[in-house]
Enzyme design. Structure first.
Site, short mmCIF file in Angstrom:
data_model
loop_
_atom_site.label_atom_id
_atom_site.label_comp_id
_atom_site.label_asym_id
_atom_site.label_seq_id
_atom_site.Cartn_x
_atom_site.Cartn_y
_atom_site.Cartn_z
N ASP A 317 -0.67 56.63 -27.87
CA ASP A 317 -1.93 57.15 -28.19
C ASP A 317 -2.23 58.22 -27.06
O ASP A 317 -1.33 58.36 -26.04
CB ASP A 317 -2.88 56.00 -27.88
N ASP A 354 -25.93 54.33 -21.86
CA ASP A 354 -24.66 54.25 -22.59
C ASP A 354 -23.55 54.10 -21.36
O ASP A 354 -23.44 54.75 -20.42
CB ASP A 354 -24.31 55.77 -23.01
N ASP A 549 -6.51 48.05 -32.04
CA ASP A 549 -5.19 48.20 -32.15
C ASP A 549 -4.50 46.95 -32.38
O ASP A 549 -3.19 47.15 -32.59
CB ASP A 549 -4.75 48.74 -30.60
#
Length: 710
Positions: A317, A354, A549
């Site tokens: 990744d 956030d 994943d």
């Protein structure tokens, strides 16, 4: 890791004790090579006591010396295995010392917010009484009682006792850095943790089991090697047994020749068998697995470690593996008629709640610009509402967490709805572009420019009008290009699969030299990629830390999950990295290759030794019956008895001399398979041929000097 141990004097003594106890045939029968050596030792002992047995013509001293040398071979072989196991046991003991029973603050009401937890909201219980699913409260100075997942809050955690790294790490709810390990200490703030492991099933427990299991379980490659060595041993047993009857046949028509000496034939058999690698095989396995745990990697089986050494393709990744993984806000870019302050204000407001790394960095950058502008008397500071640390109730803008619109995989955006009805959204450029009804013409050119420089653009829209772009930057990990080049040198193809856009992916791939890359990849496409590469007949390794994943980690031949990641990822992978460093997969490949290279090198050395010893012993034993074989005596040894004893001395002593190499592993170098084969043949093959000649000739000269066997 801070738990590296050395063997002390008491453990050395214990290793010797274990070496003697392992003369038990029930133990040695598991190693056919050493079992045959033990049988040969018993026969030699009988000849020492009864020299007339098998019509043997040698003296008791000669046979006794052969018996001692054969027994020493077994002793040294047992010592190599016991030494490696004790070193692993010392490592396991040091891990147990990290396991501390501690009190836990179990919450009575799991719904209470972490900032509101008081003394009446929890009960203090023994850490051992916790069950999977319990919610505990951990604050500054507390030790995390059990492995778990942070479900509320964030804290600085000292994991040095586990990882050996002195720098604290941040563990927070949300995202992929939620896992905490029992026995680590919270240095600041407070968190709520959901216990995810039952008693005796923590990652430390699994590491201890791995180390201890390495002393018992053979890996698939080692089983195959054992079968090969057993076949070779059986072949030599048959060949040498045939020679005994061949000697009787020669004695019928050669005057003065009475047949071949049984003890010398046993010496020939032991010298021809691959005793060196047979003796060190277990030590190589145990030491290799110990090296894995010392890199803070939990391998669920030895098969995974060996598979890492055989990998053909490595799927990486981008974020966290090739780059640092901390994408942070670098700048704000206004578009159209929007001003700098409008973009900063909208970015700040949309990111107030956030909790991702990107969201926090946007707030921090906006606050920094606000403070700097306020200090300079600029306009930005006057147009942004006061940061949270100044205006704690946020009453000037009237916002609360209920106004926040969390990120959605479907929309690929997050944002906030202001009390006056204004909608602010930020997210992937194409997603915001599709959402908005008004898009400035420069949106794509600015976002492409950011991507071309390795950054990630986030578009910001107010009431469906795109007003600007937030630039995120994620730095390359130091030295990552060199490490990827090393992997490629060993013949492993590297593939980068990332969810980022094509331009950013291409920039990163070009910078580090990735063989090929795939951009805008989703989890389903990752598992398809793994299957596609495996269909080509290749072994695949990959890393991951998120729930998305998990399918690809489970499908890959080597799946390295991050300890700080989700439980789904850790359950799916066959390895877990306690350091949560995705680039560790490159080290794991190196460890696996070192294990295989060590085994291959010592096997090459052992077989080369056997060839050399063949040219030493065969002429010495058969010269009396077949004088023509004297031409094979390249060392011109003084007597047949000297040749036999010198060879057995070398055969026994070479084992302890190679123990350090078996435990440490051969020096690891990034080389192709052909280069490694060439090196093994030159260094260990040629060295294995020469070493016996030099050593045996030196011993023979010593015997001549001492007047022995003259």
């Amino acid at each position: 890791m801070s738990t590296t141990q050395s063997i002390d004097f008491d453990q050395q003594r214990e290793a010797i004790k274990q070496s003697i106890l392992r003369f038990d045939p029930r133990h040695l029968v598991k190693n056919p090579v050493l079992f045959v050596v033990e049988v040969g030792t018993a026969v030699a002992l009988l000849l020492t006591v009864y020299p007339s047995l098998f019509e043997a013509s040698g003296s008791r001293v000669y046979y006794g010396l052969i018996t001692v040398l054969l027994a020493s071979t077994i002793l040294f072989a047992n010592y190599a295995e016991a030494y490696a196991e004790l070193e692993g046991a010392a490592h396991a003991d040091s891990l147990r010392e990290l396991q501390t029973e501690t009190e836990a603050k179990r919450l009575r009401d799991s719904d209470v917010a972490v900032e509101n937890v008081g003394a009446d909201d929890y009960e203090t219980v023994d850490g051992g009484a916790l069950e999977e699913g319990d919610i505990v409260f951990v604050e500054e100075g507390d030790v995390i009682p059990r492995d778990g997942t942070v479900i509320d809050g964030s804290a600085s955690v000292d994991e040095s006792a586990i990882t050996g790294e002195s720098d604290p790490v941040i563990r927070r709810s949300g995202g992929d850095r939620t896992s905490v390990v029992g026995g680590t200490e919270v240095l600041s703030d407070r968190i709520k943790v959901e216990v995810t492991s039952a008693a005796g099933e923590s990652f430390l427990d699994k590491m201890i089991d791995l180390v201890e299991d390495a002393t018992r379980q053979k890996t698939p490659n080692e089983i195959a090697m054992t079968i090969l060595l057993s076949g070779m041993t059986l072949m030599f047993v048959v060949a040498v047994a045939t020679m005994y009857f061949f000697g009787d046949y020669l004695a019928t028509f050669i005057t003065g020749f009475t047949g071949l000496d049984v003890a010398e034939l046993i010496a020939l058999l032991i010298a021809l068998m691959p005793t060196t690698i047979g003796a060190l095989l277990a030590a190589i396995r145990v030491a290799g697995m110990t090296r894995v745990t010392r890199r803070n990697v939990i391998a669920k089986s030895g098969r995974a470690v060996e598979a890492a050494g055989d990998l053909d393709t490595l799927i990486l990744d981008k974020t966290g593996t090739i780059t640092t993984g901390e994408r942070v806000a670098q700048d704000f870019h206004p578009l159209g008629d929007a001003t700098d302050e409008e973009v900063v204000r909208a970015s700040y407001q949309s990111s107030l709640y956030d909790e991702t790394t990107e969201g926090r960095s946007i707030v921090e950058l906006a606050e920094k610009m606000s403070d700097e502008s306020r200090a300079d008397g600029g306009e930005v500071g006057s147009s942004i509402e006061p940061p949270r640390q100044v205006d704690t109730d946020l009453g000037t803008i009237g916002l609360s967490e209920e106004n926040f619109v969390p990120f959605s995989a479907e929309t690929r955006m997050s944002g906030i709805d202001l009390p006056d009805g204004t909608e602010i959204r930020k997210g992937a450029v194409d997603a915001v572009e599709e959402y908005a009804t008004s898009v400035p013409g420069k949106l794509r050119s600015v976002s492409n420019s950011i991507s071309d420089n390795g950054g990630t653009p986030l578009a910001v829209a107010v009431d469906e009008t795109v007003i600007g772009i937030i630039e995120l930057q994620d730095e390359l990990k130091p030295g990552i290009a060199d490490r990827i080049a090393q992997i490629q040198t060993m013949g492993v193809e590297t593939i980068m699969a990332t969810g980022d856009n094509e331009r950013t992916a291409k920039w990163v791939a070009d910078q580090v030299g990735i063989d090929r890359f795939y951009a805008e990849f989703d989890p389903e496409e990752k598992i398809e990629l793994v299957e596609e590469v495996q269909d080509e007949g290749k072994l695949v390794g990959m890393t991951g830390d998120g729930t998305n994943d998990a399918p690809a980690l489970a499908k890959a031949d080597v799946g390295l999950a991050m300890n700080a990641g989700t439980n789904a990822a850790k359950e799916a992978g066959n390895m877990v990295d306690l350091d949560s460093n995705p680039s560790k997969i490159i080290e794991v490949v190196g460890i696996g290759k070192q294990l295989l290279m060590t085994r291959g090198a010592l096997t090459t050395f052992s077989i080369a030794n056997d060839v050399a010893k063949y040219f030493v012993l065969l002429p010495a034993i058969l010269a009396a019956a077949l004088p023509g074989l004297a031409a094979m005596d390249v060392l011109n040894l003084s007597t047949p008895q000297s040749a036999v004893v010198a060879t057995l001395v070398y055969n026994a002593v070479i084992i302890p001399l190679l123990i350090p190499l078996a435990l440490r592993g051969i020096d690891y170098e990034a080389q192709s398979g052909s280069e490694l084969l060439r090196k093994n043949l030159v260094v260990y093959g040629l060295g294995g041929l020469i070493a016996p000649f030099v050593f045996i000739k030196a011993i023979d000269l010593l015997f001549v000097f001492m007047g022995v066997f003259q």
